[in-house]
Scaffold this motif. Structure first.
Motif, PDB file in Angstrom:
ATOM      1  N   LEU A  32       2.801  -7.142   9.301  1.00  0.00           N
ATOM      2  CA  LEU A  32       3.425  -7.286   7.986  1.00  0.00           C
ATOM      3  C   LEU A  32       2.372  -7.463   6.901  1.00  0.00           C
ATOM      4  O   LEU A  32       2.456  -6.852   5.836  1.00  0.00           O
ATOM      5  CB  LEU A  32       4.388  -8.477   7.990  1.00  0.00           C
ATOM      6  N   LEU A  33       1.360  -8.292   7.167  1.00  0.00           N
ATOM      7  CA  LEU A  33       0.283  -8.491   6.191  1.00  0.00           C
ATOM      8  C   LEU A  33      -0.461  -7.186   5.901  1.00  0.00           C
ATOM      9  O   LEU A  33      -0.779  -6.892   4.741  1.00  0.00           O
ATOM     10  CB  LEU A  33      -0.699  -9.552   6.680  1.00  0.00           C
ATOM     11  N   LEU A  34      -0.733  -6.395   6.939  1.00  0.00           N
ATOM     12  CA  LEU A  34      -1.433  -5.128   6.738  1.00  0.00           C
ATOM     13  C   LEU A  34      -0.596  -4.152   5.906  1.00  0.00           C
ATOM     14  O   LEU A  34      -1.119  -3.482   5.011  1.00  0.00           O
ATOM     15  CB  LEU A  34      -1.794  -4.500   8.082  1.00  0.00           C
ATOM     16  N   SER A  38      -1.653  -2.845   2.164  1.00  0.00           N
ATOM     17  CA  SER A  38      -1.747  -1.416   1.865  1.00  0.00           C
ATOM     18  C   SER A  38      -0.900  -1.049   0.663  1.00  0.00           C
ATOM     19  O   SER A  38      -1.340  -0.322  -0.233  1.00  0.00           O
ATOM     20  CB  SER A  38      -1.321  -0.580   3.067  1.00  0.00           C
ATOM     21  N   LEU A  39       0.316  -1.539   0.631  1.00  0.00           N
ATOM     22  CA  LEU A  39       1.198  -1.258  -0.503  1.00  0.00           C
ATOM     23  C   LEU A  39       0.648  -1.857  -1.794  1.00  0.00           C
ATOM     24  O   LEU A  39       0.702  -1.227  -2.854  1.00  0.00           O
ATOM     25  CB  LEU A  39       2.602  -1.784  -0.226  1.00  0.00           C
ATOM     26  N   GLY A  40       0.099  -3.055  -1.720  1.00  0.00           N
ATOM     27  CA  GLY A  40      -0.497  -3.680  -2.889  1.00  0.00           C
ATOM     28  C   GLY A  40      -1.687  -2.894  -3.413  1.00  0.00           C
ATOM     29  O   GLY A  40      -1.833  -2.687  -4.624  1.00  0.00           O
ATOM     30  N   VAL A  47      -1.519   1.929 -10.843  1.00  0.00           N
ATOM     31  CA  VAL A  47      -1.289   1.371 -12.178  1.00  0.00           C
ATOM     32  C   VAL A  47      -2.606   1.128 -12.919  1.00  0.00           C
ATOM     33  O   VAL A  47      -2.757   1.519 -14.079  1.00  0.00           O
ATOM     34  CB  VAL A  47      -0.479   0.055 -12.077  1.00  0.00           C
ATOM     35  N   TRP A  48      -3.571   0.483 -12.276  1.00  0.00           N
ATOM     36  CA  TRP A  48      -4.803   0.078 -12.956  1.00  0.00           C
ATOM     37  C   TRP A  48      -6.052   0.790 -12.456  1.00  0.00           C
ATOM     38  O   TRP A  48      -7.156   0.442 -12.855  1.00  0.00           O
ATOM     39  CB  TRP A  48      -5.018  -1.420 -12.808  1.00  0.00           C
ATOM     40  N   GLY A  49      -5.919   1.780 -11.596  1.00  0.00           N
ATOM     41  CA  GLY A  49      -7.082   2.451 -11.015  1.00  0.00           C
ATOM     42  C   GLY A  49      -7.872   3.264 -12.036  1.00  0.00           C
ATOM     43  O   GLY A  49      -7.437   3.504 -13.163  1.00  0.00           O
ATOM     44  N   ASP A  50      -9.038   3.681 -11.636  1.00  0.00           N
ATOM     45  CA  ASP A  50      -9.943   4.458 -12.480  1.00  0.00           C
ATOM     46  C   ASP A  50      -9.352   5.834 -12.765  1.00  0.00           C
ATOM     47  O   ASP A  50      -9.042   6.583 -11.846  1.00  0.00           O
ATOM     48  CB  ASP A  50     -11.294   4.603 -11.772  1.00  0.00           C
ATOM     49  N   ARG A  51      -9.179   6.162 -14.028  1.00  0.00           N
ATOM     50  CA  ARG A  51      -8.619   7.447 -14.430  1.00  0.00           C
ATOM     51  C   ARG A  51      -9.647   8.297 -15.177  1.00  0.00           C
ATOM     52  O   ARG A  51      -9.280   9.227 -15.887  1.00  0.00           O
ATOM     53  CB  ARG A  51      -7.406   7.231 -15.319  1.00  0.00           C
TER      54      ARG A  51
END
Length: 131
Positions: A32-34, A38-40, A47-51
């Protein structure tokens, strides 16, 4: 003879299910943690990644003889945040300011933050001029 209201248990089933062992619960929790991590990560990148646009850097590595031709091996790095597709690389061999020969190759795909390797073939020795 059994009556309709007879509450006999079916073969292979117990009335109370035994709790799963502790090691199964621990592995399920780790799984569940993995999945959540991954989803996080994907959400963060979306949303905030390098564009930033692709930033292609080409570095010459080696020059080797290959039969009657010469192979100039290179490395292509994408320092940008977006993928680069169909990157055309042209190598020009010149001597005394005069263009002697041109070689061209297309790199299909260079993902963001990754590198690819390739090579250019020349019929003249690139070590005797400038690339």
């Amino acid at each position: 003879m059994a009556e309709r209201g007879d509450q006999r248990s079916k073969p292979g089933r117990s009335r109370q299910q035994a709790a799963p062992p502790v090691w199964e619960r621990v592995l399920a929790f780790i799984g569940l943690l993995l999945v959540l991590a991954s989803l996080g990560y994907l959400l963060y990148q979306g949303v905030w990644g390098d564009r930033s646009p692709p930033d292609i850097v080409i570095m010459q590595e080696t020059i080797t003889g290959s039969g009657k031709d010469y192979l100039v091996q290179f490395r292509v790095r994408n320092l940008g945040g977006e993928t680069a597709a169909e990157v055309k690389i042209t190598g020009t061999l010149s001597r005394n300011g005069q263009g002697v020969e041109k070689s061209e190759v297309t790199v299909d795909y260079v993902a963001a933050g990754s590198e690819r390797r390739g090579g250019l073939f020349f019929s003249n020795d690139p070590r005797d001029g400038q690339l």
